[in-house]
Write a protein that holds these residues in place. Structure first.
Motif, PDB file in Angstrom:
ATOM      1  N   UNK A  84       0.785  -1.247   0.000  1.00 55.62           N
ATOM      2  CA  UNK A  84       0.000   0.000   0.000  1.00 55.62           C
ATOM      3  C   UNK A  84       0.804   1.278   0.000  1.00 55.62           C
ATOM      4  N   UNK A  85       1.788   1.388   0.919  1.00 53.57           N
ATOM      5  CA  UNK A  85       2.563   2.622   0.980  1.00 53.57           C
ATOM      6  C   UNK A  85       1.699   3.875   0.987  1.00 53.57           C
ATOM      7  N   UNK A  86       0.650   3.835   1.773  1.00 53.16           N
ATOM      8  CA  UNK A  86      -0.122   5.066   1.905  1.00 53.16           C
ATOM      9  C   UNK A  86       0.631   6.008   2.842  1.00 53.16           C
ATOM     10  N   UNK A  88       0.701   7.414   6.006  1.00 54.15           N
ATOM     11  CA  UNK A  88      -0.006   7.144   7.245  1.00 54.15           C
ATOM     12  C   UNK A  88      -0.242   8.404   8.063  1.00 54.15           C
ATOM     13  N   UNK A 133      -4.584   5.052  10.708  1.00 56.51           N
ATOM     14  CA  UNK A 133      -5.480   4.359  11.620  1.00 56.51           C
ATOM     15  C   UNK A 133      -6.606   3.637  10.885  1.00 56.51           C
ATOM     16  N   UNK A 134      -6.582   3.668   9.579  1.00 55.39           N
ATOM     17  CA  UNK A 134      -7.595   2.917   8.835  1.00 55.39           C
ATOM     18  C   UNK A 134      -7.341   1.423   8.997  1.00 55.39           C
ATOM     19  N   UNK A 135      -8.367   0.629   8.799  1.00 58.45           N
ATOM     20  CA  UNK A 135      -8.159  -0.815   8.819  1.00 58.45           C
ATOM     21  C   UNK A 135      -7.391  -1.210   7.561  1.00 58.45           C
ATOM     22  N   UNK A 136      -6.865  -2.439   7.610  1.00 57.07           N
ATOM     23  CA  UNK A 136      -6.035  -2.888   6.498  1.00 57.07           C
ATOM     24  C   UNK A 136      -6.734  -2.754   5.155  1.00 57.07           C
ATOM     25  N   UNK A 137      -7.958  -3.207   5.084  1.00 53.23           N
ATOM     26  CA  UNK A 137      -8.695  -3.148   3.829  1.00 53.23           C
ATOM     27  C   UNK A 137      -9.002  -1.726   3.418  1.00 53.23           C
ATOM     28  N   UNK A 138      -9.307  -0.906   4.403  1.00 55.04           N
ATOM     29  CA  UNK A 138      -9.582   0.491   4.092  1.00 55.04           C
ATOM     30  C   UNK A 138      -8.342   1.148   3.481  1.00 55.04           C
ATOM     31  N   UNK A 139      -7.183   0.774   4.020  1.00 54.10           N
ATOM     32  CA  UNK A 139      -5.952   1.321   3.473  1.00 54.10           C
ATOM     33  C   UNK A 139      -5.761   0.877   2.025  1.00 54.10           C
TER      34      UNK A 139
END
Ligand SMILES: Nc1ncnc2c1ncn2[C@@H]1O[C@H](COP(=O)(O)OP(=O)(O)OP(=O)(O)O)[C@@H](O)[C@H]1O
Ligand SMILES: Nc1ncnc2c1ncn2[C@@H]1O[C@H](COP(=O)(O)OP(=O)(O)OP(=O)(O)O)[C@@H](O)[C@H]1O
Ligand SMILES: CC(C)C[C@H](N)C(=O)O
Ligand SMILES: [Mg+2]
Ligand SMILES: [Mg+2]
Lengths: 242, 372, 296, 257, 292
Positions: A84-86, A88, A133-139
């Motif tokens: 993902x590399x969002x 954070x 702090x999003x859940x994994x899927x949300x990320x």
């Protein structure tokens, strides 16, 4: 549109890609499947300049592609990276806006933003949540949304369905088809080989850094050796639901 | 072999003039660099003159100066190098007591004398009543300076209410404070405030505001001129008009430049009168050579060289031990007064302090003054 | 080069090395960055001096007590600060190091800022070498035990360490106390080498000097720390003749080495006996070949 | 007998209720599946069990003792370990070192013993070594022994996380999306592995997954979460047939090809 | 009472000095995640540049001020290029940056000593040293100016970082250079902007510091205080850095004014540590709860 020729990538002593050739045509979905560690992510990273390669070449629209990431993005290629590399530390909205960093057409950006919110209503609910702090899927949704925001001509997706609930996985593949319908080109890396092959115009099988098979999606699905190695036996859900 | 070799015997060959080495240590870098660089300049300049006049006992002198960064361990290393590798006959410096105290064991081991310039802590030469055989100095000591300051304030200026602002992290400042306070109280004065700051501080207003409340007649400021300038300026800004007084950390052209008005009318306990006709030659020569004003340390280094020269002549030898023995009895007229080393303390005895007053941005000599 | 002079540098390198070993455990292996180790050295130095001078204790015993005193001080400091993360911890240690110095400046019993001369000169090359050897051996043993591995785990990933049952706080404390012990003993040696103590000797500069050595040598490498201590103590000596340009060159050298070998000298590698054997073996083989050729 | 019990547990983040009044039990020696849409609160439940988050309301019992307010390391030593959804290995250590480190609780020699390198130290270290070797073999990591963790392919990293967790001899193992990033074939192997380690180590397991083959294939019981609340719970068949679950999570069955 | 008010004013004045230095420092910290100890050296160079521009080149104050800021901006960029960028390229851990920064600050301090010399320099008086007096209280004119300048630069910075596209890119790059590059961000350029801005602020701080106190090679030492203040205020938070600085100034003053000047730093530190124990992320630091 994109042509990878005889690409070799090394990590120190590890020879991760050993002469890979990939050819992607405008408007196609091209899937790459392969076991863990086969070198799929390495290939995508080499295309987007995240890893430098020493041997071989990559042509984009007939021209040799630079190896500097931001120039590659400017040329019209974007990547939804593995893991993902969002950002954070940024909010959901800022993450999406970062996706559109190089775009100058404000109205287009707004339109695409709206579209992402439509695709992922959860993102719309969480505009100001700190992305970490999003859940994994949300990320994962965020990462895909961010990739779409740059409105690229060629989008590289590295395991986009990773960590997504079955329903969402379906949605993701719908989206991929939608993107294609917008006359964009997609390079897809997926563990969910069945789905990846079924929507692909063309597919490659990567094993230990080498392309061992290529063909249309349908050809490969039917290939018994592929079924054996990548599609799993007696898999109910992988062929249907997820 | 780790036995120290004594300096080479003099087997004079007239053809090639022999070279002897004199060491210098002190800060060339770090926050004490102002003083160190001035000292090294002076020492080099002096020996150039001596060499031009034929050298020490006919021998040319080479000056080897090492930086200590103001660090005691570095001073020890530097002295080890000077004594063992460079084989100097004597050492001049350092410019701070901490380093001067730390090097004494090496001096004793290698049997090389050292003449400190402005190391004013009594323990540089005497510890527990015993004099250190190889440590000498040309300056007076903290108790003396503190006593002079207090004595002058009470006896001459007739000021009885004093405040002290000092640098708690600095040995020199603590030393002067202690002895100023002692004498001042003995003489019937009262210390109404005693406030501290820490080396590196640039703002003293909190302490000064506190001092202001108790309204002292005189503020004793035993520290160096940068802080003096800043604190004096800030005191005036706060509307304080007490008399300011300080020690040998004050004198410098930079002080006047930075705080001319603020220190107007202040008193300084100094080693010499800068306007004494006898020092003008040196002052001018230094400026001509280095294009910068000489600091107080230059005068002290000057005297240290003079003392060394006299001792070598008296010993009629460049042997370190002979020089050391001669130093114990040498008396020479220096730029800061008569330097007569006492055998018991290795300090210059009977050196008067010079009281200086700031008048119109000039260091104006008032009188010689000695404690008791 | 004169032995008397070299010996002095070796002793100082040895003393620095001991402090650096301690800091290496804390910074290189546990991932905590301290700017206050000079404070622990100061405690060790003064307590050791009190022991030898006022209690007439044998030197080695006094050193032990000095070290333990520093470790004890670090215990209280650790109680307060070990829960802090990254730079917050770093600042806390910086503050405490300075606080220790400030107290010493004010305590006239120890001579205050004016210093404490006349400390017996007990430190010599032999006892420094022996203590260094012991220090290295113990550190190597520690690192290669479950205790050391737990510290490394904390450095790598604190949350995961907790999840595998490591009491993070306690291990940080252990690491801090051991490193303060090393620093304390180093301080004791230092005071009895110079024969003089002054709070000024234990400024932040001293702490940063130690940190520079640890990182210069390579984080998480004991042999790197050893090499770093010797090189960086000797470097300023080698540069002596540069006089006022000395620290300019020193600063430039630090930058140069960091950018040309950003993992430090050893960068996590160790000179282990087996590695050395390997090297030696190659060397012997080479020289044998040389001999053979010479024989012909 | 139940190894883990949730009694009306709630966890709020500011205004958001990530877990709302959830109760469930995990039976000893069973494999318990935890599924639900993204953001339903599954990982949060793991964080609550392992003490990384503090519960807002309710109570969690492990082997009939409340674990409320215990530090994460205490809980781990008590017998609960986990893997992470966002892999958290000791990145710069090798596979072997990762596992060996986690074995620490199997030894009890002190710092003094390490200084002396006495028999106790040597014996226990040897034991730890054997244990680490064994775990590498079971998880098929032996050939990657000396590879730095961050350079392992994704799937291997997940295996390593499991190996590291097992090093503690837990009685309850929490797996957060262990099959993420694995292809169907690898997923099948992982299923076998999970079953094997359950019997071999006598474990109870809670697993979060979005791969339904895995969940339906190995779980004795399954709970479905949606928006932090319990949506359903039961055996695989019940869950698959539950219309609410199909609507919120599984989606309608597609026609086979 | 007026004594107390005067002490508060003193505290504010010292605090604004710390603040001016802390802003630039904190900016680089919040982006690069390491303590840029070379910032002290940059500030010092700013003070010298301002001094020479005014005295030797006889430039008018404001122009000298501008050039000094420009000069330090360039200096900061050079330091970035020479001392940090090679480390960045190799993904070195933050500790190495700190050591490189320390090397740079040793270098800068001593090159000034070796070339310009160790003596102090004084700015010509540009603002009247006569303080503004209100009854018994006095407030330095320069203090007021410093206060205003720190407020303005803080506001400008916060605006840039929080509200502009470049700002978002700066924050994104702070979190992950890799991911930002994937978004098409020219990360090298962003990092140059950050260092350039940091250097500019350092230059401003240096000139003002030099005017208020004096110019000398060890000015950088004071930045230690602003570093502490920034931590205290919460790392990575720009307003935190300013508030931390002001508070540190006031705590220090009140301690020397009412408790003990001998033990001022000890007590101030004890208080800071107490606050950190109660609130381990500083006053305005962001909680980054570790999400598993
Ligand atoms: N940074 C790195 N350093 C060293 N080796 C690496 C690095 N990244 C990847 N490798 C190695 O290169 C090979 C290919 O890795 P890559 O990540 O491309 O595989 P992948 O096909 O994407 O696998 P997965 O399905 O697990 O994502 C693997 O053997 C991996 O161990
Ligand atoms: N520290 C936090 N602060 C704020 N919100 C949080 C925090 N941790 C989790 N959340 C929110 O709580 C909700 C539940 O998150 P959780 O990680 O438990 O989801 P999940 O069920 O594991 O989802 P996924 O399958 O996508 O991993 C999400 O909406 C998430 O954004
Ligand atoms: C330069 C000096 C005034 C030094 C001071 N007298 C000292 O003994 O340290
Ligand atoms: Mg991959
Ligand atoms: Mg989750």
């Amino acid at each position: 549109m994109l042509k990878v020729e005889n690409l070799h990538v090394y990590y120190g002593g590890i020879h991760a890609l050993r002469g890979v050739d990939v050819d992607i045509e405008q408007g196609q979905i091209v899937s790459i499947i392969g076991a863990n560690g086969a070198g799929k992510s390495t290939l995508l990273n080499a295309i987007t300049g995240m890893i430098q390669f020493k041997e071989g070449q990559i042509l984009f629209k007939g021209q040799s592609l630079s190896q500097i990431p931001h120039k590659i993005v400017a040329a019209g290629i974007s990547q939804v990276p593995e893991g993902r590399l969002i950002f954070a530390n940024l909010t959901v909205k800022d993450n999406l806006m970062m996706g559109a960093y190089l775009r100058k057409d404000k109205s287009g950006v707004q339109k695409d933003l709206k579209k992402v919110y439509e695709l992922f209503p959860r993102m719309a609910e969480r505009i100001d949540q700190i992305a970490g702090t999003l859940s994994g899927g949300e990320q994962q949704m965020l990462a895909i949304g961010r990739g779409l925001m740059s409105s690229p001509e060629l989008i590289l997706l590295d395991e986009p369905s990773l960590g997504l609930a079955p329903l969402l996985v379906k949605t993701i593949f719908e989206i991929i088809k939608d993107i294609k319908n917008m006359n964009k080109t997609i390079l897809l890396v997926e563990q969910n080989a069945y789905k990846a092959l079924s929507i692909a115009d063309k597919a490659y099988v990567l094993e230990q850094g080498r392309i061992v098979k290529a063909g249309t999606g349908n050809e490969l699905i039917k290939d018994p050796s592929i079924r054996e190695a990548y599609l799993g036996k007696n898999q109910k859900y992988s062929e249907s639901n997820s | 072999g780790c036995t120290p070799k004594p300096a080479q015997e003099n087997t004079s060959e007239p053809s090639a003039p022999e070279v002897v080495k004199v060491g210098w240590i002190g800060s060339l870098t770090g926050d004490q660099a102002v003083w160190g660089q001035c000292e090294l300049n002076t020492v080099k300049m002096m020996f150039e003159e001596i060499n031009a006049k034929g050298g020490l006992l006919g021998k040319q002198v080479e000056v080897i100066g090492y930086d200590t960064r103001g660090d005691a361990a570095e001073a020890v290393n530097a002295v080890k190098r000077l004594t063992s590798q460079d084989k100097v006959i004597a050492i001049i410096g350092p410019n701070a007591s901490g380093q001067a105290i730390a090097i004494s064991s090496v001096l004793e081991e290698m049997k090389v004398p050292d003449i400190a310039t402005v190391a004013t802590n009594p323990k540089v030469t005497v510890v527990d009543g015993k004099v250190k055989p190889f440590n000498f100095r040309v300056c007076f000591i903290d108790p003396y300076q503190g006593a002079v300051a207090a004595g002058y304030a009470v006896d001459v200026l007739n000021l009885k209410k004093a405040a002290i602002l000092y640098d708690v992290a600095d040995d020199y400042s603590q030393g002067l404070t202690e002895f100023f306070e002692k004498t001042f109280v003995e003489k019937g004065g009262e210390i109404v405030a005693k406030e501290a700051f820490k080396s590196g501080d640039v703002d003293f207003r909190p302490q000064l505001s506190k001092i202001k409340e108790v309204n002292p007649e005189i503020i004793f400021m035993p520290y160096f001129f940068k802080e003096v300038a800043l604190s004096a300026n800030q005191a005036r800004e706060l509307g304080m008009n007490a008399v300011l007084m300080g020690g040998d950390g004050w004198p410098s052209d930079v002080l006047v430049e930075m705080a001319k008005d603020a220190i107007e009318g202040s008193y300084i306990v100094n080693h010499l009168d800068f306007n004494d006709p006898e020092v003008q030659d040196f002052k001018d020569a230094y400026r001509a050579k280095y294009n910068i004003a000489v600091e107080l340390n230059g005068y002290m280094a000057y005297d240290a060289v003079k003392l060394l020269e006299a001792a070598v002549n008296e010993a009629n030898s460049v042997d370190s031990i002979a020089i050391k023995d001669a130093l114990e009895t040498t008396s020479v007229k220096g730029i800061t007064g008569q330097i007569s080393i006492s055998k018991d303390t290795h300090n210059p005895e009977g050196k008067d302090a010079a009281i200086i007053k700031m008048v119109n941005g000039e260091y104006v000599f008032q009188q010689k003054f000695s404690a008791k | 080069m004169n032995w008397f002079y070299i010996k002095g540098i070796l002793i100082l390198s040895g003393i620095n090395l001991l402090a650096v070993l301690g800091l290496s455990l804390l910074t290189g292996f546990t991932g905590l960055f301290s700017f206050g180790h000079a404070g622990f050295m100061a405690i060790g130095a003064y307590i050791t001096a009190v022991m030898t001078i006022h209690f007439h204790m044998p030197f080695l015993m006094a050193l032990g007590i000095g070290g333990i005193a520093a470790a004890l001080a670090s215990f209280f400091i650790g109680k307060l600060t070990l829960n802090l993360k990254g730079d917050y911890f770093c600042i806390a240690t910086l503050g405490l190091g300075e606080a220790i110095r400030l107290i010493l400046d004010n305590v006239q019993y120890f001579g205050g800022a004016r210093g404490w001369p006349g400390i017996p000169l007990h430190t010599n090359l032999l006892n420094v070498l022996i203590i260094d050897m012991l220090g290295i051996i113990f550190l190597v043993f520690l690192i290669r035990s479950r205790h050391g591995r737990n510290m490394i785990a904390i450095r790598e990933e604190e949350l995961a360490s907790q999840i595998i049952g490591i009491d993070v706080f306690r291990y940080k404390m252990k690491s801090l106390m051991i490193s303060a012990l090393y620093a304390g003993v180093a301080g004791g040696l230092y005071g009895h080498y110079l024969g003089f103590l002054q709070p000024k000797m234990f400024q932040i500069v001293k702490s940063t000097e130690l940190t520079i050595i640890v990182i210069f040598g390579g984080l998480g490498s004991i042999s790197g720390s050893a090499l770093g201590a010797i090189i960086l103590t000797a470097l300023p000596e080698a540069l002596r003749s540069f006089d006022k340009w000395r620290l300019v060159v020193y600063g430039a050298a630090v930058i140069f080495i960091m950018i040309s070998r950003p993992q430090g000298l050893m960068g996590g590698y160790e000179l282990t006996p087996s590695n050395i054997k390997h090297l030696l073996f190659r060397f012997v083989k080479k020289s044998k070949i040389h001999q053979d050729m010479g024989g012909r | 007998m139940n190894i883990l019990e949730f009694k009306n547990v709630t966890k709020n983040f500011g205004g958001l209720t990530a877990v709302g009044n959830v109760s469930f039990e995990v039976e000893k020696d069973s494999i318990f599946g935890l599924i639900g849409p993204n953001g339903a609160g599954k990982t949060t439940i793991f964080n609550l069990i392992t003490g990384i988050y503090k519960i807002s309301q309710g109570e969690i019992y492990f082997q009939n003792h409340s674990i409320h307010g215990l530090q994460p390391y205490k809980i781990a030593q008590g017998g609960i370990t986990r893997t992470f959804q966002n892999i958290r290995l000791f990145k710069k250590l090798t596979t072997y070192e990762n596992i060996l480190t986690a074995c620490h609780d199997n030894a009890n020699y002190g710092i003094l013993d390490t200084m002396l390198r006495n028999a106790k130290y040597k014996e226990q270290e040897a034991k730890l070594h054997i244990k680490a070797q064994e775990l590498m073999e079971i998880l098929g990591l032996s050939s990657q022994k000396d590879i730095i963790a961050s350079n392992l392919p994704y799937g291997m990293q997940r295996r390593l996380e499991i190996a590291r967790a097992l090093a503690l001899n837990p009685s309850l193992l929490l797996l957060d999306e262990p099959a993420a990033g694995m292809n169907p074939d690898e997923t099948i192997k992982l299923m076998e592995l999970i079953k094997e380690i359950r019997t071999r180590f006598g474990l109870s397991i809670v697993v979060i997954e979005h791969h339904m083959d895995l969940i339906m294939g190995i779980c004795d019981r399954i709970m479905v979460l949606n928006f932090g609340r319990k949506l359903a719970d039961g055996i695989a068949q019940e869950i698959q047939e539950n219309p609410k679950v199909r609507e919120a999570y599984l989606g309608e069955e597609e026609e086979h090809c | 009472m007026s004594a107390f008010m005067q002490q508060i004013i003193n505290g504010l004045s010292i605090g604004s000095v710390y603040a001016l230095m802390a802003v630039g420092y904190s900016l680089v910290y919040s982006i690069m995640n390491f303590s840029n100890f070379a910032h002290g050296g940059v500030i010092m160079m700013g003070a010298y540049m301002g001094f020479f521009l005014i005295t030797a080149f006889k430039l008018p104050f404001l122009i000298a001020f501008g050039f000094a800021g420009l000069g330090t901006g360039v200096l900061a960029l050079i330091i970035e290029r020479v001392a940090y960028s090679p480390l960045r390229k190799r993904n070195a851990p933050f500790l190495y940056f700190i050591i490189s920064a320390m090397g740079a600050s040793i270098f800068l301090e001593n090159i000034v000593i070796a070339t310009i010399g160790p003596t102090f320099k004084t700015y010509p008086k540009i603002f009247s040293p006569q303080p503004i007096t209100l009854g018994n209280l006095s407030l330095g004119r320069l203090d007021l100016i410093m206060c205003i300048i720190s407020t303005i630069s803080l506001a400008a910075l916060i605006y840039i970082i929080e509200r502009t596209k470049v700002g978002t890119a700066i924050r994104a790059t702070a979190y992950s250079v890799r991911a930002s590059a994937l978004m098409g961000v020219n990360t090298d350029q962003i990092i140059m902007i950050v260092f350039g801005l940091g250097g500019l602020l350092g230059g401003i701080a240096g000139v003002l510091f030099g005017m208020k106190y004096t110019v000398y090679p060890q000015i950088g030492f004071i930045t230690m205080k602003s570093f502490i203040a920034a931590v205290f205020g919460g790392l990575g938070s720009l307003p935190g850095a300013v508030i931390g600085s002001i508070l540190l100034g006031i705590i220090e003053t009140l301690t020397s004014g009412y408790i003990s000047s001998q033990y001022r730093d000890l007590i101030a530190f004890a208080l800071l540590i107490f606050i950190l124990v109660v609130r381990p992320i500083g006053l305005m630091g962001k909680t980054t709860e570790d999400k598993a």
